[in-house]
Design a protein around this motif. Structure first.
Motif, PDB file in Angstrom:
ATOM      1  N   PHE A 236       5.022  11.294  -8.376  1.00 51.07           N
ATOM      2  CA  PHE A 236       4.183  10.184  -7.921  1.00 51.07           C
ATOM      3  C   PHE A 236       3.318   9.661  -9.067  1.00 51.07           C
ATOM      4  CE2 PHE A 236       0.523   8.670  -5.215  1.00 51.07           C
ATOM      5  CZ  PHE A 236       1.222   7.696  -4.544  1.00 51.07           C
ATOM      6  N   GLN A 239       5.164   7.713 -11.770  1.00 54.40           N
ATOM      7  CA  GLN A 239       5.477   6.326 -11.407  1.00 54.40           C
ATOM      8  C   GLN A 239       4.268   5.406 -11.560  1.00 54.40           C
ATOM      9  OE1 GLN A 239       7.121   6.388  -7.437  1.00 54.40           O
ATOM     10  NE2 GLN A 239       8.499   8.066  -7.940  1.00 54.40           N
ATOM     11  N   MET A 241       1.093   5.918 -10.212  1.00 53.44           N
ATOM     12  CA  MET A 241       0.340   5.773  -8.962  1.00 53.44           C
ATOM     13  C   MET A 241      -1.116   6.233  -9.054  1.00 53.44           C
ATOM     14  SD  MET A 241       2.660   4.497  -7.072  1.00 53.44           S
ATOM     15  CE  MET A 241       4.362   4.510  -6.497  1.00 53.44           C
ATOM     16  N   VAL A 274       2.869  -4.448  -7.630  1.00 52.61           N
ATOM     17  CA  VAL A 274       3.330  -3.179  -7.039  1.00 52.61           C
ATOM     18  C   VAL A 274       4.412  -3.416  -5.986  1.00 52.61           C
ATOM     19  CG1 VAL A 274       1.182  -1.935  -7.496  1.00 52.61           C
ATOM     20  CG2 VAL A 274       1.411  -3.222  -5.365  1.00 52.61           C
ATOM     21  N   ASP A 276       7.430  -3.257  -6.267  1.00 50.43           N
ATOM     22  CA  ASP A 276       8.501  -2.281  -6.399  1.00 50.43           C
ATOM     23  C   ASP A 276       8.096  -0.925  -5.842  1.00 50.43           C
ATOM     24  OD1 ASP A 276       6.604  -1.963  -8.392  1.00 50.43           O
ATOM     25  OD2 ASP A 276       8.028  -1.122  -9.842  1.00 50.43           O
ATOM     26  N   LYS A 277       6.907  -0.839  -5.247  1.00 53.18           N
ATOM     27  CA  LYS A 277       6.420   0.389  -4.626  1.00 53.18           C
ATOM     28  C   LYS A 277       6.075   0.102  -3.162  1.00 53.18           C
ATOM     29  CE  LYS A 277       4.398   1.788  -9.064  1.00 53.18           C
ATOM     30  NZ  LYS A 277       4.849   0.601  -9.811  1.00 53.18           N
ATOM     31  N   ARG A 279       6.606   1.468  -0.241  1.00 57.74           N
ATOM     32  CA  ARG A 279       6.080   2.511   0.646  1.00 57.74           C
ATOM     33  C   ARG A 279       4.590   2.717   0.402  1.00 57.74           C
ATOM     34  NH1 ARG A 279       8.658   6.679   3.495  1.00 57.74           N
ATOM     35  NH2 ARG A 279      10.611   6.063   2.523  1.00 57.74           N
ATOM     36  N   LEU A 280       4.201   2.608  -0.862  1.00 57.97           N
ATOM     37  CA  LEU A 280       2.791   2.799  -1.197  1.00 57.97           C
ATOM     38  C   LEU A 280       1.935   1.695  -0.594  1.00 57.97           C
ATOM     39  CD1 LEU A 280       0.537   4.236  -2.852  1.00 57.97           C
ATOM     40  CD2 LEU A 280       1.000   2.551  -4.625  1.00 57.97           C
TER      41      LEU A 280
END
Length: 547
Positions: A236, A239, A241, A274, A276-277, A279-280
């Motif tokens: 995590f 990446q 985060m 973000v 491309d993230k 779920r976050l």
């Protein structure tokens, strides 16, 4: 004639105000339009389309008090969902209602600037009977972790909680329960988890020789599960985060502000950096909603909402969600209405939203769907079944809608569903496109919130306390008041954790040193460290301290 009858006749074209010589509306269109003739304040969505013709005398509207009954804006990519959000947001702002918008693609920032007149805008305004004038909204721009253009939005790991963090880390049910146990231990011992390194430190401690005994009485933490959690945290962080977790933590009360002129502030969360993230950011949106639920008082049925929250890319929140997680979402959506918050889920088809949540969404704006595959065809049929009976052939209509057209049904002032109406939507008055980067940066830096949240703070928390307890050094040693007493003065017993005999067999455990130290006692008196007494957790395990 009563006020209600006057409003009804005006909307159906039977009032004297109807233009002389204008053709009478068909009976079916009259019946549909009558269902949208509200006496109280309402937002204007557009004009009824019947038999291929747009009927500007038949206006389709949604009552302002019903906006806290939640809604769904759905449709295939490129069908106009974003402009629909913009249209609703600017009208809510004019009515004094704050709005939250998630800007996934980066094209909603134009809500802050007046729109540009043009042939297409003029044509649409004429078709739907709209008196179009340019106008922007008071807006604030935010960015997760400060990545992108916006005031940084951060959350502490403690307040984010184990349930939402488990979803972000893609942990299974057993691992989620173990993470919950870790959070419980940290809450009880006053080990505040501000950022990811704090969580890593606590996990590592609880599987160490000293820490293993701490959880023995409540189930324990297996080394294998701890290893999975640590590896997930490492991936995590790799990446990029880490910036999303830390302090100063964002106060979601910022989202409920109004401007000095009484208009509601439109809070735009800029997400292109973000996207491309997914779920976050979808889970972060749920954290915001859960935090609002925790903090806002009950208001019941109000004249207008306190906030309308648009939850974009909603299918990402529900994908691979556990049963318990879905139950928490359903309960939050059901109960937050009484706190004056309306939630609109934005996705491609109603099938993306679980049935129990979909049942709470009384207002529907369904843009066009495409049926290129058998799965698309199933989704189309499922969508049609979510609407009340209507004289339209909805399967055919939904595939033939143009950009900026939608099938609409909302809740009337009595709380009953209105007739299904094919609607040509109005044009937003604000800029239908992004602000340029320079204007966006200026708006961010001039915001009062920028001074509160721009600079990250890394104060002493679980990582520093555990590190200091296990390996004291000149740089990290506790203040003199908490230093070990000289051996010649050490009593046989311990008093408040200050006296530490040097014999290894009598050395207290690491956590006993941390919790019993003068450093911890001093820190516990400061704001934000009294977790053992003040922490509470919501439906999602999110934690808030008293403000």
């Amino acid at each position: 004639m009563s006020d209600g009858e006057t409003a009804r006749s005006a909307a159906t074209g039977t009032a004297p105000e109807r233009a002389a010589g204008a053709p009478a509306l068909p009976q079916e269109a009259l019946e549909i339009a009558a269902g949208y003739a509200f006496a109280g304040p309402a937002l204007d969505l557009g004009a009824l389309v019947w038999d291929g013709s747009c009927l500007p005398d038949a206006q389709i509207r949604v009552p302002l008090p019903m906006l806290n009954r939640h809604g769904l804006v759905a449709g295939a990519t490129g069908t106009g969902k974003t402009k629909t959000l913009q249209l609703i947001a600017e009208q809510l702002s004019e009515q004094g209602v704050p709005v939250f918008l998630a800007d996934v693609k980066g094209d909603v920032s134009g809500v802050a600037a007046p729109g540009e007149p043009g042939a297409k805008v003029g044509e649409r305004a004429g078709e739907v009977g709209q008196e179009w004038t340019p106008g922007g909204c008071p807006a604030e721009f935010y960015a997760l972790g400060g990545l992108g253009h916006g005031v940084p939005v951060r959350a502490t790991v403690t307040s984010f909680g184990p349930v939402l963090l488990s979803k972000v880390l893609e942990l299974n049910r057993t691992q989620e329960q173990s993470l919950g146990l870790i959070f419980h231990y940290a809450d009880q011992k006053g080990l505040e988890l501000v950022d990811l390194k704090d969580l890593r430190a606590v996990v590592a401690f609880l599987v160490s020789d000293e820490g293993r005994q701490e959880l023995k009485g409540i189930g324990g933490l297996s080394t294998a599960t701890a290893g999975v959690i640590l590896r997930s945290l490492t991936a995590f962080e790799a990446q990029g985060m880490s910036p999303f977790f830390g302090e100063p933590e964002f106060d979601t009360g910022e989202l409920t502000r109004t401007a000095p002129d009484g208009r509601g502030v439109v809070s735009v969360l800029e997400l292109p950096a973000v996207q491309d993230k997914p779920r976050l950011f979808s889970t972060f949106l749920m954290w915001m909603l859960a935090d609002l639920f925790h903090d806002l008082p009950e208001v019941g049925d109000a004249e207008k909402p306190k906030l309308v929250f648009f939850f974009d890319e909603a299918h990402l929140l529900f994908a691979d969600a556990s049963k318990a997680f879905l139950e928490s979402i359903t309960q939050t959506v059901r109960l937050i209405r009484s706190k004056g918050v309306g939630v609109f889920f934005v996705t491609q088809t109603p099938k993306d939203v679980p049935a129990d949540v979909l049942a709470q969404l009384g207002n529907r704006v369904q843009h066009a769907l495409r049926a290129f595959t058998p799965d698309d065809q199933k989704a189309l049929k499922a969508t049609v079944k979510t609407f009340p009976d209507s004289p339209y052939d909805l399967e055919e209509v939904l595939m033939g809608l143009g950009t900026g057209e939608a099938v609409v049904t909302v809740l009337s002032e009595r709380g009953a569903p209105t007739p299904v109406a094919v609607t040509r939507l109005r044009a937003p008055r604000s800029l239908m496109g992004p602000l340029d980067a320079g204007a966006l940066d200026r708006a961010v830096e001039e915001s009062p919130a920028y001074g509160r949240y721009a600079q990250a703070v890394d104060r002493e928390s679980a990582y520093e306390k555990l590190t200091a307890a296990s390996a004291p050094s000149p740089a990290s040693a506790p203040p003199p008041a908490s230093a070990p007493a000289p051996k010649t003065e050490a009593p046989a017993g311990r008093s408040g954790g200050h006296d530490r005999p040097k014999a290894p067999k009598e050395e207290p455990s690491m956590v006993e040193q941390v919790v019993g130290s003068g450093m911890f006692t001093s820190l516990a008196r400061s704001v934000g460290t009294q977790l053992g007494r003040e922490i509470t957790r919501s439906l999602f395990g999110t934690a808030r301290r008293r403000r």
